[in-house]
Design an enzyme around this catalytic site. Structure first.
Site, PDB file in Angstrom:
ATOM      1  N   LYS A  42     -73.448   3.071  -9.658  1.00 33.53           N
ATOM      2  CA  LYS A  42     -74.454   2.536 -10.449  1.00 33.53           C
ATOM      3  C   LYS A  42     -75.606   2.260  -9.521  1.00 33.53           C
ATOM      4  O   LYS A  42     -76.639   2.743  -9.795  1.00 33.53           O
ATOM      5  CB  LYS A  42     -74.076   1.370 -11.251  1.00 33.53           C
ATOM      6  CG  LYS A  42     -73.032   1.781 -12.428  1.00 33.53           C
ATOM      7  CD  LYS A  42     -72.820   0.481 -13.198  1.00 33.53           C
ATOM      8  CE  LYS A  42     -72.466  -0.688 -12.348  1.00 33.53           C
ATOM      9  NZ  LYS A  42     -71.190  -0.275 -11.820  1.00 33.53           N
ATOM     10  N   LYS A  68     -73.619  -9.482  -5.941  1.00 29.81           N
ATOM     11  CA  LYS A  68     -73.394  -8.919  -4.944  1.00 29.81           C
ATOM     12  C   LYS A  68     -74.727  -8.295  -4.301  1.00 29.81           C
ATOM     13  O   LYS A  68     -74.774  -8.195  -3.174  1.00 29.81           O
ATOM     14  CB  LYS A  68     -72.384  -7.659  -5.185  1.00 29.81           C
ATOM     15  CG  LYS A  68     -71.840  -7.058  -3.839  1.00 29.81           C
ATOM     16  CD  LYS A  68     -70.950  -6.012  -4.086  1.00 29.81           C
ATOM     17  CE  LYS A  68     -71.336  -5.104  -5.120  1.00 29.81           C
ATOM     18  NZ  LYS A  68     -70.727  -3.615  -5.259  1.00 29.81           N
ATOM     19  N   ASP A 155     -68.814  -3.382 -16.494  1.00 27.07           N
ATOM     20  CA  ASP A 155     -68.677  -3.210 -17.756  1.00 27.07           C
ATOM     21  C   ASP A 155     -69.284  -4.298 -18.498  1.00 27.07           C
ATOM     22  O   ASP A 155     -69.955  -5.237 -17.999  1.00 27.07           O
ATOM     23  CB  ASP A 155     -67.125  -3.264 -18.150  1.00 27.07           C
ATOM     24  CG  ASP A 155     -66.800  -2.785 -19.429  1.00 27.07           C
ATOM     25  OD1 ASP A 155     -67.856  -2.416 -20.105  1.00 27.07           O
ATOM     26  OD2 ASP A 155     -65.639  -2.452 -19.676  1.00 27.07           O
TER      27      ASP A 155
END
Length: 296
Positions: A42, A68, A155
Site C-alpha cells: 500500500k 509504523k 484491513d
C-alpha cells in the site's frame, strides 16, 4: 446506573470513530484512501501514485496513517517525525506548532505527513487520524491541495482505521492474486458499504500488485462488481526503488520495466482525475469466497 447504547450511525458491531463534521476536506479536493492486506504494498503504491499526480501538475498531500510511519519515506528519503510525536513534545498544544514541524516536502513537491499512532494497546488509530486532519485544517494546509492520499494500516476490521473513509471520495484497494489478499479486499468492500450510508466515499477500484496473473482477482471482480484500475506485476524495479528509498520515478530511465511502471501509475492517476464512475460492489460472505476461489 443504566447506560443506553445507541446503534452506530454507520455499520453494525463495534463502536465507530466519528469525525467532527467541521473537519471535512473541501469538495474540490480529490481524496483517496488506499487500503489492502498488510504487507501488500500500500505504501509503495500510495507514494508512487502521489508522485504520478505531482507529475501531472497536481499539488499533492500524502498522509501516512500507520504507527509504523513509513508511508512517505520513499518520497522524503527518510523516516520523518510523526504528528503524534510532535504534539507530545508540546504537551498537545497544537497552537504552538508550525507547519514545518510536521509537514515535509518530498519528491517533486509532494507534501508528506505521518500521523503515527498511540503505543500498542493504548489508543485508537482513528483518533490520531482525526487529530492529524484537524491540525492540517487549523494551519490551512488543505486549502491549496488538489489531491490528498490517505495510506492506511491493513484491513479495516477496526472502526478506528476506517476513519479516513469519512473524508475520502474514493477507496482504492491494493491486492495480490491470492486468496488471503482477496479475503481482506472483501472486508474492505464491506467497510465501504457501511461508510457509504452516511459519507461520500465510494469504491474506485482495485490495484493488482505483485502479481503476474490476475485470474483470481478477475473472478472476484466479476462476482462482486469491482474493477481493476491498474496492474503491477512482480517487477524487481519496484522492490529496488523501495530499497533505494525513492519512488519509481527516480529510477533508471533506461530500464523498460521502470518506464512501464511509471506509465501505469500515470494512467491510474489520470483515470482518478477523470472522475471514475463509483462502483456499487456487493461483498461476499466468507463461505462464498471459499466456494469461489477455493480448490476441490
Amino acid at each position: 446506573m443504566t447506560t443506553t447504547l445507541t446503534r452506530p450511525a454507520d455499520g453494525e458491531g463495534s463502536v465507530q470513530v466519528l469525525q467532527d463534521p467541521s473537519l471535512n476536506i473541501q469538495e474540490e479536493t480529490l481524496v483517496i484512501a488506499v487500503y489492502g492486506k498488510g504487507g501488500i504494498g500500500k505504501s509503495t503504491t500510495s507514494s508512487n501514485l502521489s508522485a504520478a499526480f505531482s507529475k501531472l501538475g497536481k499539488r499533492v498531500l500524502q498522509i501516512g496513517c500507520d504507527p509504523k510511519h513509513d508511508s512517505t519515506f520513499t518520497l522524503t528519503h527518510k523516516m520523518v517525525p510523526t504528528v503524534i510525536d510532535i504534539l507530545e513534545e508540546v504537551d498537545f498544544h497544537s497552537e504552538e506548532l508550525r507547519p514545518e514541524d510536521f509537514v515535509f516536502t518530498g519528491f517533486n513537491g509532494v507534501q508528506c505527513v505521518e500521523s503515527g499512532g498511540p503505543p500498542a494497546g493504548t489508543g485508537c488509530g482513528g483518533y490520531v487520524t482525526g487529530q492529524t486532519v484537524k491540525l492540517l485544517k487549523e494551519h490551512h494546509l488543505l486549502e491549496d491541495t488538489d489531491v490528498v492520499i490517505f495510506d492506511v494500516l491493513g484491513d479495516v476490521v477496526c472502526g478506528g482505521f476506517a476513519a479516513p473513509l469519512q473524508h475520502a471520495n474514493y477507496c482504492l484497494i491494493v491486492t495480490a492474486n491470492d486468496f488471503d489478499s482477496i479475503f481482506a479486499m472483501n472486508r474492505i468492500v464491506q467497510a465501504i458499504q457501511a461508510k457509504a450510508k452516511n459519507y461520500k466515499v465510494r469504491l474506485g477500484g482495485v490495484v493488482a500488485n505483485r502479481s503476474a496473473d490476475t485470474d483470481q482477482i478477475d473472478k472476484f471482480n466479476k462476482r462482486t462488481g469491482l474493477r481493476t484500475m491498474a496492474h503491477f506485476k512482480d517487477v524487481d524495479a519496484i522492490r529496488r526503488s523501495r530499497l533505494k528509498k525513492c519512488t519509481i520515478f527516480e529510477m533508471d530511465d533506461d530500464d523498460d520495466a521502470v518506464r512501464a511502471c511509471r506509465q501505469e501509475y500515470l494512467n491510474l492517476a489520470q483515470n482518478m482525475l477523470d472522475k471514475v464512475e463509483p462502483l456499487e460492489a456487493v461483498s461476499l460472505k466468507d463461505r462464498e469466497i471459499f466456494d469461489l476461489l477455493g480448490f476441490d
